[in-house]
Design a protein around this motif. Structure first.
Motif, PDB file in Angstrom:
ATOM      1  N   GLU A  48       0.831  -1.209   0.000  1.00  0.00           N
ATOM      2  CA  GLU A  48       0.000   0.000   0.000  1.00  0.00           C
ATOM      3  C   GLU A  48       0.866   1.260   0.000  1.00  0.00           C
ATOM      4  OE1 GLU A  48      -2.589  -0.163   3.335  1.00  0.00           O
ATOM      5  OE2 GLU A  48      -3.738  -1.890   2.598  1.00  0.00           O
ATOM      6  N   THR A  49       1.956   1.223   0.756  1.00  0.00           N
ATOM      7  CA  THR A  49       2.846   2.389   0.834  1.00  0.00           C
ATOM      8  C   THR A  49       3.476   2.686  -0.512  1.00  0.00           C
ATOM      9  OG1 THR A  49       3.323   1.925   3.159  1.00  0.00           O
ATOM     10  CG2 THR A  49       4.860   3.360   1.980  1.00  0.00           C
ATOM     11  N   TRP A  50       4.015   1.628  -1.163  1.00  0.00           N
ATOM     12  CA  TRP A  50       4.646   1.848  -2.467  1.00  0.00           C
ATOM     13  C   TRP A  50       3.620   2.275  -3.508  1.00  0.00           C
ATOM     14  CZ3 TRP A  50       9.367   2.850  -2.033  1.00  0.00           C
ATOM     15  CH2 TRP A  50      10.204   2.155  -1.171  1.00  0.00           C
ATOM     16  N   ASP A  51       2.420   1.701  -3.454  1.00  0.00           N
ATOM     17  CA  ASP A  51       1.369   2.110  -4.386  1.00  0.00           C
ATOM     18  C   ASP A  51       1.042   3.589  -4.222  1.00  0.00           C
ATOM     19  OD1 ASP A  51       1.002  -0.163  -5.825  1.00  0.00           O
ATOM     20  OD2 ASP A  51      -0.753  -0.874  -4.734  1.00  0.00           O
ATOM     21  N   THR A  66       1.441   6.395  -7.088  1.00  0.00           N
ATOM     22  CA  THR A  66       0.271   7.200  -7.454  1.00  0.00           C
ATOM     23  C   THR A  66       0.571   8.687  -7.319  1.00  0.00           C
ATOM     24  OG1 THR A  66      -1.218   5.418  -6.746  1.00  0.00           O
ATOM     25  CG2 THR A  66      -2.151   7.644  -6.926  1.00  0.00           C
ATOM     26  N   LYS A  67       1.346   9.055  -6.298  1.00  0.00           N
ATOM     27  CA  LYS A  67       1.686  10.457  -6.068  1.00  0.00           C
ATOM     28  C   LYS A  67       2.626  11.002  -7.132  1.00  0.00           C
ATOM     29  CE  LYS A  67       4.146  13.417  -2.720  1.00  0.00           C
ATOM     30  NZ  LYS A  67       3.166  14.523  -2.726  1.00  0.00           N
ATOM     31  N   GLY A  77       5.797  13.043 -12.790  1.00  0.00           N
ATOM     32  CA  GLY A  77       6.758  12.620 -13.802  1.00  0.00           C
ATOM     33  C   GLY A  77       6.285  12.939 -15.196  1.00  0.00           C
ATOM     34  N   LEU A  78       4.995  12.705 -15.466  1.00  0.00           N
ATOM     35  CA  LEU A  78       4.453  13.005 -16.788  1.00  0.00           C
ATOM     36  C   LEU A  78       4.530  14.492 -17.088  1.00  0.00           C
ATOM     37  CD1 LEU A  78       3.006  12.095 -19.353  1.00  0.00           C
ATOM     38  CD2 LEU A  78       0.831  12.401 -18.133  1.00  0.00           C
ATOM     39  N   LYS A  79       4.202  15.326 -16.107  1.00  0.00           N
ATOM     40  CA  LYS A  79       4.234  16.776 -16.331  1.00  0.00           C
ATOM     41  C   LYS A  79       5.625  17.239 -16.747  1.00  0.00           C
ATOM     42  CE  LYS A  79       0.498  18.044 -13.126  1.00  0.00           C
ATOM     43  NZ  LYS A  79       0.177  18.740 -11.854  1.00  0.00           N
ATOM     44  N   ARG A 105       6.496  -1.369 -20.826  1.00  0.00           N
ATOM     45  CA  ARG A 105       6.926  -2.482 -19.979  1.00  0.00           C
ATOM     46  C   ARG A 105       5.947  -2.692 -18.840  1.00  0.00           C
ATOM     47  NH1 ARG A 105      11.292  -5.334 -20.142  1.00  0.00           N
ATOM     48  NH2 ARG A 105       9.716  -6.734 -19.339  1.00  0.00           N
ATOM     49  N   ALA A 106       4.712  -3.054 -19.215  1.00  0.00           N
ATOM     50  CA  ALA A 106       3.663  -3.244 -18.216  1.00  0.00           C
ATOM     51  C   ALA A 106       3.927  -4.439 -17.314  1.00  0.00           C
ATOM     52  CB  ALA A 106       2.311  -3.421 -18.920  1.00  0.00           C
ATOM     53  N   ASP A 107       4.873  -5.305 -17.702  1.00  0.00           N
ATOM     54  CA  ASP A 107       5.200  -6.452 -16.859  1.00  0.00           C
ATOM     55  C   ASP A 107       6.275  -6.114 -15.836  1.00  0.00           C
ATOM     56  OD1 ASP A 107       7.008  -6.034 -18.902  1.00  0.00           O
ATOM     57  OD2 ASP A 107       7.619  -8.133 -19.001  1.00  0.00           O
ATOM     58  N   PHE A 108       6.779  -4.888 -15.871  1.00  0.00           N
ATOM     59  CA  PHE A 108       7.894  -4.529 -14.993  1.00  0.00           C
ATOM     60  C   PHE A 108       7.666  -3.208 -14.274  1.00  0.00           C
ATOM     61  CE2 PHE A 108      11.889  -1.887 -15.360  1.00  0.00           C
ATOM     62  CZ  PHE A 108      12.335  -2.195 -14.088  1.00  0.00           C
ATOM     63  N   VAL A 109       7.201  -2.206 -14.983  1.00  0.00           N
ATOM     64  CA  VAL A 109       6.980  -0.878 -14.411  1.00  0.00           C
ATOM     65  C   VAL A 109       5.656  -0.869 -13.651  1.00  0.00           C
ATOM     66  CG1 VAL A 109       6.661   1.565 -14.976  1.00  0.00           C
ATOM     67  CG2 VAL A 109       8.325   0.194 -16.239  1.00  0.00           C
ATOM     68  N   PRO A 110       5.590  -0.233 -12.484  1.00  0.00           N
ATOM     69  CA  PRO A 110       4.325  -0.161 -11.736  1.00  0.00           C
ATOM     70  C   PRO A 110       3.190   0.371 -12.599  1.00  0.00           C
ATOM     71  CG  PRO A 110       6.123   0.618 -10.373  1.00  0.00           C
ATOM     72  CD  PRO A 110       6.707   0.394 -11.737  1.00  0.00           C
ATOM     73  N   ARG A 111       2.016  -0.175 -12.383  1.00  0.00           N
ATOM     74  CA  ARG A 111       0.878   0.124 -13.252  1.00  0.00           C
ATOM     75  C   ARG A 111       0.551   1.610 -13.286  1.00  0.00           C
ATOM     76  NH1 ARG A 111      -3.489   1.004 -10.018  1.00  0.00           N
ATOM     77  NH2 ARG A 111      -3.363   0.216  -7.875  1.00  0.00           N
TER      78      ARG A 111
END
Length: 573
Positions: A96-99, A103-104, A109-111, A130-136
């Motif tokens: 939960e912490t890493w998620d 999310t934060k 990063g995109l901006k 790389r959806a099998d490696f990078v967080p969703r």
């Protein structure tokens, strides 16, 4: 998430994030505009033009990059340290912490990617594939970068096209184009516009790819910054990054890409896939270093096509709601795939159970048994069609690598289209790779041995060494595992409990360090990894060596000149 996974993510975040006390660092352009708010839109464009060639621009970008590294790194590093010294071993709590962190920071990063552009867009593209490696969270947020990076103003792009035609072909833009219209997509190096040629030039609808202003200089400086980062955070990445830089810097000549398109198109026209895939035809006489004019292919990205079809099956009066539900279902299946040992080899009853789970998403609609049966059949058809398209893509690429020795080294999802005619469209050959005959056959030996149902470890290890791989202790079993990671799948690492390919690679190197990796292997492996990521986006775990083995065997049979028994038809399955 493992420590290595977090380190890699931190390094990528460092290259793609900027956040200081919650306030994005203003661009030079915005600073100038805010200093004089009376500037007109025309003058803003002029200022942007000047700053794009400002000799201080690389320094300003570097300062912006490093100034905003701290908060992101500290956040991740502090969290990592906290769990290391704390007594809280609750896996669910950690997840939960890493998620929450992902999310934060993903939107931030995109901006910054959209502000800095250049290499950072390319990094974002790789992460989103790389959806099998990078967080969703990062996959979802960065997916817009496949072809939706912010474009430059149309007037500025038209000026570049006009100058190119005048200086290189000696013709006026109005003589060539009847209309120059909408932006079809914008990525790291350039953007593509839809246009129509005048009758004098055939009158066809074309796609015009135009290089972004000062793109080459921005990339060169960004690589320096990112290479410094890798020396600090990921020293093992430096050789790979140098190879990537050497290849990517070849993209800044669209004359080369036009000839790559022409070459690959001619090769595919002679292949068994001529009626199933399409490579756009370039208009060589209209191309230049920074402008590429080519045939327009009408269609959708492969992943978008599948999402739209699932949305139509889920149905309902609210189309947008159906799309959201389709996206939710696909994301859930992707997460289930990532957590599995090896989905690609599960029994069929699991496959039909998955379909039942999808139908469960719409139980509240009060469907009858007949309606559910119809939708189940539609879902079966959709899934089979998606897997056929993915298999076709792997076959076409396998043919390019093993038969032709000329292939796309950057097959990210934005470069693969489902055309209106039903064929697959293969676009963007800026990173075209070429294999010598010797390298092509050496690679074929590896993949032919690796793709067997009953593998021979000695055979694979020997083929790897002939190709140019060299490890410290010549451990055959470990060399086979390296081969599988490079050219097949991540499944073995997952079975051993390694959540990411990087963690598994560290494990293999701890057993028997790989000292030499041949350059031709790097981009073939990268292509394999990108296809695995695409497979994850399409809910399928791939084993690329199994798809490519027949092409490798054929290459050895036709060009091997007695290198092995493959050309005698004596190779067992």
């Amino acid at each position: 998430m493992t420590m290595t996974h977090r380190r890699l993510l931190v390094a990528t975040l460092v290259a793609t994030s900027a956040f200081t006390n919650g306030v994005p660092f203003p661009s030079l352009r915005s600073t100038l505009i805010h200093a004089n708010p009376t500037l007109s839109a025309h003058k803003r464009t002029a200022i942007e033009r000047e700053t794009s060639t400002n000799p201080l621009q690389p320094t300003l970008r570097s300062i912006k990059f490093w100034r905003h590294v701290g908060p992101i790194v500290v956040h991740y590093k502090f969290t990592e340290l906290w769990y290391k010294i704390s007594r809280n071993d609750n896996p669910a709590r950690r997840a939960e912490t890493w998620d929450a962190l992902h999310t934060k920071h993903a939107p931030t990063g995109l901006k910054v990617i959209l502000e800095l552009r250049g290499l950072y867009v390319k990094i974002g593209q790789v992460m989103s594939s790389r959806a099998d490696f990078v967080p969703r969270q990062y996959v979802d947020v960065f997916s817009t970068l496949q072809d939706q990076a912010p474009p430059y103003e149309k007037e500025r792009i038209e000026r570049l096209v006009r100058d190119s035609l005048k200086s290189c072909q000696g013709v006026e833009m109005n003589d060539v184009f009847e209309s120059f219209g909408e932006v079809l997509g914008s990525a790291s190096i350039g953007q593509v516009h839809k246009a129509k040629l005048t009758p004098k030039y055939g009158g066809d609808t074309v796609a015009v790819k135009v290089m972004h202003p000062n793109a080459q200089n921005l990339f060169r400086n960004d690589f320096k910054v990112f290479r410094t980062l890798c020396k600090i955070a990921l020293p093992g990445w430096d050789p790979i990054l140098r190879e990537l830089e050497m290849q990517m810097m070849t993209e800044f000549d669209y004359n080369n890409e036009s000839h790559n398109l022409q070459h690959v198109r001619a090769n595919m026209a002679k292949s068994p896939y001529a009626n199933k895939v399409c490579v756009p035809e370039p208009m060589i006489n209209l191309c230049s270093t920074n402008v590429l004019v080519m045939e327009f292919l009408s269609g959708k990205k492969l992943a978008e096509s599948i999402e739209d079809r699932l949305a139509s099956i889920l149905g309902g009066d609210d189309i947008e709601m159906a799309r959201q539900m389709a996206r939710k279902v696909l994301n859930a299946k992707q997460r289930a795939l990532f957590e599995s040992k090896d989905v690609g080899r599960q029994k069929k009853k699991r496959y039909f159970q998955e379909l039942s789970d999808i139908i469960g998403e719409i139980d509240d609609d009060g469907l009858t048994k007949t309606q559910k049966a119809i939708k189940s059949l539609q879902l079966i058809s959709m899934t089979r069609d998606a897997r056929k398209k993915l298999s076709l893509l792997l076959d076409a690429t396998g043919h390019q690598i093993f038969q032709d020795g000329v292939y796309n080294g950057d097959p990210h999802p934005g470069n693969i289209l489902v055309l209106d005619c039903g064929r697959l469209g293969l676009i963007d050959y800026g990173q075209t790779r070429r294999l010598t005959k010797s390298d092509r056959l050496a690679l074929s030996e590896v993949v032919a041995a690796l793709g067997k149902q009953n593998r021979n470890s000695k055979e694979i290890a020997t083929a790897m060494r002939i190709f140019g791989f060299r490890s410290q202790y010549s451990n055959d079993e470990n060399t086979v595992n390296f081969a599988a990671l490079y050219f097949d799948s991540d499944a073995v690492g997952k079975k051993l409990g390694y959540a990411t390919p990087q963690k598994y690679l560290m494990h293999l190197n701890s057993i028997d360090p790989m000292l030499d990796v041949p350059d031709p292997a790097i981009f073939v492996a990268r292509t394999s990894f990108l296809f695995r990521g695409l497979g994850a986006l399409l809910q399928q775990q791939l084993h690329t060596s199994q798809h490519w083995r027949k092409h490798a065997v054929l290459a050895l049979a036709t060009d091997g000149e007695g290198r092995s028994l493959y050309n005698l038809g004596l190779t067992p399955l």
